[in-house]
Write a protein that holds these residues in place. Structure first.
Motif, PDB file in Angstrom:
ATOM      1  N   GLY A  57       0.841  -1.188   0.000  1.00 50.52           N
ATOM      2  CA  GLY A  57       0.000   0.000   0.000  1.00 50.52           C
ATOM      3  C   GLY A  57       0.875   1.236   0.000  1.00 50.52           C
ATOM      4  O   GLY A  57       2.072   1.177  -0.294  1.00 50.52           O
ATOM      5  N   ASP A  58       0.265   2.353   0.368  1.00 53.61           N
ATOM      6  CA  ASP A  58       0.947   3.643   0.320  1.00 53.61           C
ATOM      7  C   ASP A  58       1.486   4.035   1.705  1.00 53.61           C
ATOM      8  O   ASP A  58       1.839   3.167   2.503  1.00 53.61           O
ATOM      9  CB  ASP A  58       0.003   4.698  -0.259  1.00 53.61           C
ATOM     10  N   SER A  59       1.525   5.335   2.003  1.00 59.98           N
ATOM     11  CA  SER A  59       2.114   5.793   3.258  1.00 59.98           C
ATOM     12  C   SER A  59       1.355   5.307   4.486  1.00 59.98           C
ATOM     13  O   SER A  59       1.941   5.167   5.560  1.00 59.98           O
ATOM     14  CB  SER A  59       2.174   7.323   3.282  1.00 59.98           C
ATOM     15  N   ILE A  60       0.066   5.045   4.337  1.00 53.70           N
ATOM     16  CA  ILE A  60      -0.711   4.537   5.464  1.00 53.70           C
ATOM     17  C   ILE A  60      -0.230   3.137   5.832  1.00 53.70           C
ATOM     18  O   ILE A  60      -0.100   2.794   7.015  1.00 53.70           O
ATOM     19  CB  ILE A  60      -2.215   4.548   5.126  1.00 53.70           C
ATOM     20  N   THR A  61       0.077   2.346   4.822  1.00 55.20           N
ATOM     21  CA  THR A  61       0.627   1.009   5.067  1.00 55.20           C
ATOM     22  C   THR A  61       2.072   1.098   5.518  1.00 55.20           C
ATOM     23  O   THR A  61       2.513   0.330   6.379  1.00 55.20           O
ATOM     24  CB  THR A  61       0.505   0.151   3.798  1.00 55.20           C
ATOM     25  N   GLN A  62       2.834   2.037   4.959  1.00 49.15           N
ATOM     26  CA  GLN A  62       4.218   2.200   5.406  1.00 49.15           C
ATOM     27  C   GLN A  62       4.270   2.572   6.876  1.00 49.15           C
ATOM     28  O   GLN A  62       5.140   2.090   7.617  1.00 49.15           O
ATOM     29  CB  GLN A  62       4.935   3.270   4.580  1.00 49.15           C
ATOM     30  N   ALA A  63       3.353   3.408   7.345  1.00 49.14           N
ATOM     31  CA  ALA A  63       3.307   3.753   8.772  1.00 49.14           C
ATOM     32  C   ALA A  63       3.194   2.496   9.619  1.00 49.14           C
ATOM     33  O   ALA A  63       3.781   2.406  10.703  1.00 49.14           O
ATOM     34  CB  ALA A  63       2.150   4.704   9.051  1.00 49.14           C
ATOM     35  N   SER A  68       0.766  -3.993  12.344  1.00 55.98           N
ATOM     36  CA  SER A  68       1.147  -4.544  13.652  1.00 55.98           C
ATOM     37  C   SER A  68      -0.079  -4.953  14.457  1.00 55.98           C
ATOM     38  O   SER A  68      -0.086  -6.001  15.117  1.00 55.98           O
ATOM     39  CB  SER A  68       1.974  -3.532  14.437  1.00 55.98           C
ATOM     40  N   PHE A  69      -1.130  -4.130  14.426  1.00 61.16           N
ATOM     41  CA  PHE A  69      -2.354  -4.485  15.153  1.00 61.16           C
ATOM     42  C   PHE A  69      -2.958  -5.772  14.592  1.00 61.16           C
ATOM     43  O   PHE A  69      -3.431  -6.629  15.346  1.00 61.16           O
ATOM     44  CB  PHE A  69      -3.380  -3.352  15.056  1.00 61.16           C
ATOM     45  N   LEU A  70      -2.948  -5.907  13.281  1.00 58.18           N
ATOM     46  CA  LEU A  70      -3.477  -7.115  12.651  1.00 58.18           C
ATOM     47  C   LEU A  70      -2.638  -8.328  13.031  1.00 58.18           C
ATOM     48  O   LEU A  70      -3.175  -9.399  13.373  1.00 58.18           O
ATOM     49  CB  LEU A  70      -3.488  -6.942  11.134  1.00 58.18           C
ATOM     50  N   SER A  71      -1.335  -8.186  12.984  1.00 56.39           N
ATOM     51  CA  SER A  71      -0.446  -9.279  13.380  1.00 56.39           C
ATOM     52  C   SER A  71      -0.670  -9.655  14.840  1.00 56.39           C
ATOM     53  O   SER A  71      -0.676 -10.843  15.201  1.00 56.39           O
ATOM     54  CB  SER A  71       1.012  -8.862  13.159  1.00 56.39           C
ATOM     55  N   TYR A  72      -0.878  -8.666  15.675  1.00 52.99           N
ATOM     56  CA  TYR A  72      -1.146  -8.923  17.100  1.00 52.99           C
ATOM     57  C   TYR A  72      -2.403  -9.769  17.264  1.00 52.99           C
ATOM     58  O   TYR A  72      -2.420 -10.733  18.038  1.00 52.99           O
ATOM     59  CB  TYR A  72      -1.303  -7.599  17.832  1.00 52.99           C
ATOM     60  N   LEU A  90       4.760   1.716   0.715  1.00 52.05           N
ATOM     61  CA  LEU A  90       5.673   2.775   0.266  1.00 52.05           C
ATOM     62  C   LEU A  90       4.915   4.098   0.176  1.00 52.05           C
ATOM     63  O   LEU A  90       3.913   4.209  -0.539  1.00 52.05           O
ATOM     64  CB  LEU A  90       6.286   2.429  -1.095  1.00 52.05           C
ATOM     65  N   SER A  91       5.396   5.095   0.875  1.00 50.98           N
ATOM     66  CA  SER A  91       4.760   6.405   0.911  1.00 50.98           C
ATOM     67  C   SER A  91       4.604   6.996  -0.484  1.00 50.98           C
ATOM     68  O   SER A  91       5.509   6.895  -1.322  1.00 50.98           O
ATOM     69  CB  SER A  91       5.604   7.350   1.780  1.00 50.98           C
ATOM     70  N   SER A  92       3.435   7.583  -0.738  1.00 51.48           N
ATOM     71  CA  SER A  92       3.078   8.272  -1.992  1.00 51.48           C
ATOM     72  C   SER A  92       2.705   7.334  -3.123  1.00 51.48           C
ATOM     73  O   SER A  92       2.315   7.798  -4.199  1.00 51.48           O
ATOM     74  CB  SER A  92       4.221   9.190  -2.489  1.00 51.48           C
ATOM     75  N   GLU A  93       2.806   6.023  -2.911  1.00 45.92           N
ATOM     76  CA  GLU A  93       2.663   5.076  -4.016  1.00 45.92           C
ATOM     77  C   GLU A  93       1.238   4.997  -4.553  1.00 45.92           C
ATOM     78  O   GLU A  93       0.256   5.191  -3.839  1.00 45.92           O
ATOM     79  CB  GLU A  93       3.127   3.687  -3.570  1.00 45.92           C
ATOM     80  N   THR A  94       1.139   4.675  -5.845  1.00 44.58           N
ATOM     81  CA  THR A  94      -0.131   4.433  -6.510  1.00 44.58           C
ATOM     82  C   THR A  94      -0.064   3.115  -7.279  1.00 44.58           C
ATOM     83  O   THR A  94       1.014   2.547  -7.473  1.00 44.58           O
ATOM     84  CB  THR A  94      -0.465   5.540  -7.530  1.00 44.58           C
ATOM     85  N   VAL A  95      -1.226   2.633  -7.717  1.00 46.37           N
ATOM     86  CA  VAL A  95      -1.267   1.569  -8.731  1.00 46.37           C
ATOM     87  C   VAL A  95      -1.634   2.149 -10.087  1.00 46.37           C
ATOM     88  O   VAL A  95      -1.543   1.467 -11.101  1.00 46.37           O
ATOM     89  CB  VAL A  95      -2.267   0.455  -8.368  1.00 46.37           C
ATOM     90  N   SER A  96      -2.046   3.398 -10.115  1.00 44.85           N
ATOM     91  CA  SER A  96      -2.503   4.038 -11.350  1.00 44.85           C
ATOM     92  C   SER A  96      -1.361   4.585 -12.197  1.00 44.85           C
ATOM     93  O   SER A  96      -1.522   4.798 -13.405  1.00 44.85           O
ATOM     94  CB  SER A  96      -3.465   5.186 -11.019  1.00 44.85           C
TER      95      SER A  96
END
Length: 320
Positions: A57-63, A68-72, A90-96
């Motif tokens: 995903g993008d920066s939200i996933t990079q954060a 971690s909560f899901l893994s927990y 990766l921050s700023s990333e797109t699929v478009s």
């Protein structure tokens, strides 16, 4: 209802609990948990515990907080198992492949997943892919046919390439909300993300499960006075907690009775978060990527040996 499974998938027996109604979400909010699954499916957990799980995903996933909560939640509800999760946002990333004029002050265009995706699939060899895109793909402009088509083509290409690389199950997460509520009829970028989410929910592809984060997050936001994201884009930890609970339910994980504060105070969580941080930096460098500049692939070194030691410590904590 779209069919998202192939009959030979190890996940094919899972019940389709990835769609949530507003009523269910509101009920969950009233009992102080943002988004909870209803049933656990042990067949899903068994399959996940035997899989290499890549989260992109993008920066939200990079954060990484929701990762971690899901893994927990996975680890604490199956304490005798180890879940092999690779956080690769990766921050700023797109699929478009789109980027607005003047992105990052004109220093560089937005990165695109497909610059690194083949290397990621080859090096990580994931069995399961969890992907959350869309926030950057509309480049914060009104909905247009061209930008919408670029997002759709990117999602389809991601799915096709992942399947060709041997990914058995893809969990496509609709984008988080753009946390903005205008007082008048001025443009709200969340209308674009809503359109992207509706389209994803209509996908009917074997081996693909769509988890409707956008609807759950919008419903939760209506029950709050405070935003999840002060900058409208990046959710705070409460937002990441909601994300993790919604995704966990889509994976077939049973609900948790713990609060966000209880999770963060648990040494198990600290251990899981340390593994995520270790793996993100090392694997991103190992895969290589282009953002503000090109970072060529680097040796992985002793990362996985260190991760294995931390995983052993984690399992001991879980058994206490």
């Amino acid at each position: 209802m779209p069919h998202h499974r192939t009959t030979d998938s190890p996940f094919s027996k899972r019940k389709p609990w990835h769609r949530f109604t507003l009523a269910v979400t509101t009920f969950v909010l009233l009992i102080s948990v943002f988004s909870q699954p209803i049933f656990a499916d042990q067949a899903d957990i068994d399959a996940l515990a035997k899989s290499r799980i890549a989260v992109i995903g993008d920066s939200i996933t990079q954060a990484g907080h929701y990762v971690s909560f899901l893994s927990y939640q996975l680890h604490t509800q199956s304490p005798g198992r180890s879940f092999d999760i690779y956080p690769l946002g990766l921050s700023s990333e797109t699929v478009s492949g789109l980027s607005e004029d003047g992105h990052a002050g004109g220093k560089f265009p937005r990165p695109c997943l497909f610059e690194r995706f083949e290397r990621l699939l080859t090096k990580v060899k994931p069995d399961v892919l969890i992907a959350c895109y869309g926030m950057n793909d509309g480049i914060y402009q009104p909905l247009s046919d061209a930008r919408f088509a670029a997002f759709q083509n990117g999602i389809r290409s991601m799915i096709d390439q992942a399947k060709q690389a041997g990914v058995k199950e893809i969990y496509l997460v609709t984008p988080p909300i753009y946390d903005y509520q205008p007082a008048d009829d001025s443009f709200n970028y969340d209308t674009v993300l809503s359109a992207y989410a509706r389209w994803e929910m209509e996908l009917d592809l074997p081996g693909v499960t769509v988890i409707d984060l956008h609807t759950a997050m919008r419903a939760a936001r209506k029950e709050r006075d405070r935003p999840f994201a002060k900058d409208k884009v990046h959710p705070n930890e409460e937002g990441h907690w909601l994300m993790s609970q919604t995704i966990a339910s889509g994976l077939g994980v049973s609900e948790t009775t713990k609060t966000l504060a209880e999770v963060k105070a648990d040494p198990v969580y600290a251990s899981i978060d340390a593994i995520r941080n270790l793996r993100w930096k090392a694997w991103m460098n190992h895969i290589g990527y282009t953002r503000e500049k090109t970072y060529p692939p680097q040796p992985l070194g002793d990362t996985e040996a260190l991760a294995a030691k931390q995983q052993e410590m984690l399992l001991k904590l879980l058994q206490q």
